[in-house]
Design an enzyme around this catalytic site. Structure first.
Site: not given
Ligand code: PLP
Ligand code: CA
Length: 279
Positions: A7, A9
């Site tokens: 993952d 963020d």
């Molecule tokens: N959706 C959006 C629009 C986002 O900006 C983010 C994180 O930046 C996420 C979902 C979640 O992403 P991840 O699966 O990388 O935590």
């Molecule tokens: Ca995340």
């Protein structure tokens, strides 16, 4: 473990800030011959745009190591649904979705088209003619969501033959320490009006796992999912029967969340931060 699904963020960065010694940690894993795949629910960016983000943070990566929910949706439509060439997708979402549909050769409309951003007028109701070629409604995060888009999508969703897909159904996502409405909060009104539930192509949906596996052909038992959320990342890995799940405390989940997750939902291990793997 041979493969690490990351993952992004909350694990590798926060917004535009790289977390502690991430590049060193990824280098260490690569030097041990581990395969790395970046798996993100963020549908607003294509893999190409994600690569730019990784570049800007100094994380070496190939476009082919990136798997976002926009790409996952495109792969699902093209290779699992096998949408016929005379059918197309009505898109609620950003350019990330459009780019990935193009990369898979899937026809679409809606999306970032400025016409979609106009206020609904009286004649729009009277003159609405549904496009008979629509076979799928695909909904992701859309910064210009409005009544017109909902009204159009609803016309198509009333036909039970139209497939209802969502890039991901996260209720919220964190940015700069605050929570904002996620893609699931954009598709929720569509579910309410149509009384239908979309198939999600993001974590924890196994449709995404199948799409990732379809591309990388990895051995699930030798694959570890690393994430900061119990309800998406860790659930994704556990439901997919992966060899391991690892949580980090640099994102959404707290130690308390992990301890309260119960034997079925808890990760196999957790770390304060990813770079603790260097120890
Ligand atoms: N959706 C959006 C629009 C986002 O900006 C983010 C994180 O930046 C996420 C979902 C979640 O992403 P991840 O699966 O990388 O935590
Ligand atoms: Ca995340």
């Amino acid at each position: 473990m041979k493969v690490f699904l990351f993952d992004c963020d909350g694990v590798l960065w926060h917004g535009n800030t790289l977390l502690h010694k991430i590049v060193d940690t990824l280098d260490m894993l690569r030097s041990k011959g581990k395969q790395i795949v970046f798996v993100t629910n963020n549908s607003t960016k294509s893999r190409r745009a994600y690569k730019k983000k990784l570049d800007s943070l100094g994380i070496p990566a190939e476009v082919d190591e990136i798997f976002g929910s926009a790409y996952s949706s495109a792969v699902y439509i093209k290779r699992v649904v096998k949408l016929p060439a005379d059918k197309k997708v009505y898109v609620i979402g950003e350019s990330g979705i459009e780019e990935e549909l193009e990369s898979e050769g899937v026809r679409y409309f809606g999306g970032t088209d400025p016409e979609e951003r106009k206020v609904m007028q009286e004649e729009d109701y009277t003159n609405f003619v549904p496009d008979p070629e629509v076979g799928v409604v695909l909904c992701g995060l859309d910064n210009h969501i409005n009544y017109r888009k909902y009204a159009k999508a609803f016309q198509y969703l009333q036909d039970p033959n139209t497939l209802f897909l969502a890039t991901n159904v996260d209720s919220t996502f964190p940015n700069k320490g605050k929570l904002f409405p996620g893609a699931g909060s954009i598709s929720a009104p569509l579910s309410y009006m149509s009384k239908r539930v979309p198939i999600s192509l993001g974590k924890p949906s196994q449709a995404m796992m199948d799409a990732v596996e379809g591309k990388f052909q990895f051995d699930r038992k030798r694959t570890c999912m690393v994430g900061d959320r119990i309800d998406t990342d860790i659930k994704f890995g556990i439901a997919g029967g992966l060899g391991g799940t690892l949580a980090v405390l640099t994102g959404v989940a707290t130690e308390e969340d992990i301890l309260n997750a119960g034997p079925e939902g808890a990760p196999d291990a957790y770390l304060d931060k990813l770079s603790d793997l260097l120890r």
